[in-house]
Design an enzyme around this catalytic site. Structure first.
Site, PDB file in Angstrom:
ATOM      1  N   PHE A 170     -23.057  36.106 -16.504  1.00 45.49           N
ATOM      2  CA  PHE A 170     -24.133  35.322 -17.055  1.00 45.49           C
ATOM      3  C   PHE A 170     -24.981  35.140 -17.155  1.00 45.49           C
ATOM      4  CE2 PHE A 170     -27.162  32.652 -13.947  1.00 45.49           C
ATOM      5  CZ  PHE A 170     -26.959  34.252 -13.128  1.00 45.49           C
ATOM      6  N   LYS A 171     -25.067  36.444 -16.712  1.00 44.84           N
ATOM      7  CA  LYS A 171     -27.216  36.306 -17.452  1.00 44.84           C
ATOM      8  C   LYS A 171     -27.503  36.931 -18.826  1.00 44.84           C
ATOM      9  CE  LYS A 171     -28.254  38.106 -12.820  1.00 44.84           C
ATOM     10  NZ  LYS A 171     -27.587  38.341 -12.305  1.00 44.84           N
TER      11      LYS A 171
END
Ligand code: PLP
Length: 462
Positions: free
Chosen positions: A111-112
């Site tokens: 998700f970064k």
């Protein structure tokens, strides 16, 4: 919009300067002077927007016209064009009250990327507009590093150095970082754990002279741009759940490490998104769950878990929450943080603890329980969770009441953490992008976990 420090000793600055400053010069974290309020009528209009349209609206509230809207639109569009899914963060419905918001369709499968694809482009934009070099220094427990490197590799005017704990990141994470051969990337593999890496970075950024001399910029989740980018998918996920017929009460369950992702949810709620419960899921490194449930914030012994990206003891974004918890009184935050530095612990009780428990529900997931959830969801729904997401799902199963729907943020693709998946004899096929990494040469330097050793490497590289 102006930005101020949680410790009150930085005069208000604009968005770009706040992004460039990273950690505030007084040691605090930067927050917007006011949180923009989104009326229910606007929320209704936003339901029809695509992910990038929604991101543009939300960013505009925090950036005003410091970046012309046409430029901002280009930045947003190019940041999410690298995602493999047209919806950017699609919502998967597993049952009437269980949803998974897949945040892992970016270049590094975690998700970064949602925040760091944007931050990378933003840095390149600022470097060009201000004609200045940008040297990024960051610490990673695995995913941030890969994602940050992917966000800026090969970009003009930018160099990046990432510290990761030696042999304490997953094989795929290590390969994603170290197989990049662009000249503007340096990987330092530090003997120690993630907290050691993070402490070194904090010390180096706190040395204002060093920071300015080397034009150091942060990429860690203390950077306000990352928080803003992460608020977008709370709105987006919420809207999709409503469209898919979710019950009225919608919770989010968030696999939590440094408190960045869940703080974005807290911010979305403060902006007006009617999130019901914000569920804070930790693994066995559960300082934050203990804080919510018992009012004690104190690092414990480091535990190895199957979800290494959540293996933290001191959550770098936590101070932002303290700021709001104590009524935006920077003086109180400054003295609490000073107290934490001397005593190594903070306690809250009475009304303040009640407020914390109104803001969050928290659950700490044991290692075996995490694997049990992976097996159970694989069997029941034919859906493979990665171990971080599995912590979130486990907490949701524990804390969601009947009649509430819970969206768990899926923070990584299971292929990134196959070591854990294999323990339950589940076979997965790697996506081709990940498979290809195994054949590539690696570039990294192993170093001691001391400030001096890191400083020496940086002086060579920058
Ligand atoms: C970074 C990360 C987390 C923790 O997010 P925070 O913002 O640090 O709380 C959870 N899961 C994965 C896969 C991550 O990479």
């Amino acid at each position: 919009m102006q930005y101020i420090s949680t410790r009150g000793q930085v005069s208000p600055i604009g968005f770009i300067d706040a992004v460039l400053m990273g950690l505030a010069d007084d040691g605090g974290l930067l927050v917007p002077e006011q949180i923009p309020q989104v009326a229910p009528s606007i929320l209704k209009q936003w339901q029809e927007l695509t992910y990038t349209e929604l991101a543009l609206e939300i960013f505009s509230l925090y950036i005003d016209d410091e970046i012309p809207r046409a430029d901002l639109q280009k930045l947003v569009e190019s940041s999410y064009a690298t995602f493999r899914h047209t919806e950017v963060t699609p919502l998967q419905k597993l049952s009437d009250d269980r949803y998974v918001l897949e945040l892992f369709h970016g270049p590094t499968f975690a998700f970064k990327d949602v925040a760091l694809q944007f931050l990378g482009n933003l840095y390149a934009y600022v470097s060009e507009r201000r004609n200045s070099v940008i040297h990024i220094l960051g610490a990673t427990s695995g995913d941030t590093g890969a994602s940050a490197i992917e966000g800026v590799r090969g970009k003009e005017g930018i160099r990046i150095c990432i510290l990761h704990p030696h042999e304490k990141v997953s094989k795929v994470q290590e390969l994603q970082m170290t197989t990049v051969d662009d000249a503007n990337v340096l990987n330092l593999s530090v003997k120690g754990n993630f907290d050691d890496c993070q402490r070194i970075i904090k010390d180096l950024f706190a040395d204002i002279d060093f920071k300015h001399r080397y034009h150091l910029r942060a990429i860690n989740s203390i950077n306000i741009a990352r928080i803003l980018a992460q608020t977008v998918y709370y709105f987006y996920g919420y809207f999709q759940a409503v469209k898919q017929g979710s019950p009225a009460k919608i919770n989010f369950s968030v696999p939590t490490g440094n408190f960045g992702d869940i703080f974005a949810g807290y911010l979305a709620k403060k902006m007006g998104l009617p999130i019901h419960k914000l569920i804070l899921a930790t693994n066995e490194n559960n300082i934050l769950a203990r804080f919510v449930n018992e009012g004690l914030y104190q690092p414990g012994d480091f535990k190895e878990t199957y979800s290494p990206s959540m293996d933290i003891q001191v959550a770098s974004n936590f101070e932002r929450y303290l700021y709001y918890l104590y009524g935006e009184e920077a003086g109180i935050v400054a003295s609490l943080m000073a107290q934490f530095k001397t005593d190594g612990r903070l306690t809250v009780s009475g009304d303040i603890l009640a407020q914390v428990q109104g803001d969050f529900a928290a659950y700490s997931v044991a290692n075996e329980a995490c694997l049990d959830t992976i097996s159970a969801y694989h069997q029941t729904y034919g859906y493979l969770l990665d171990p971080h997401t599995a912590c979130g799902v486990t907490a949701a199963d524990q804390l969601a009441a009947p009649g509430e729907a819970t969206i768990t943020l899926s923070t990584a693709h299971p292929a990134k953490f196959d070591e854990a998946i294999q323990l339950r004899q589940i076979k997965q096929t790697y996506p081709p992008q990940i498979q290809a990494l195994f054949a590539k040469p690696q570039f990294q330097t192993v170093v001691d976990g001391t400030n001096e050793a890191i400083q020496a490497q940086l002086e060579k590289f920058f």
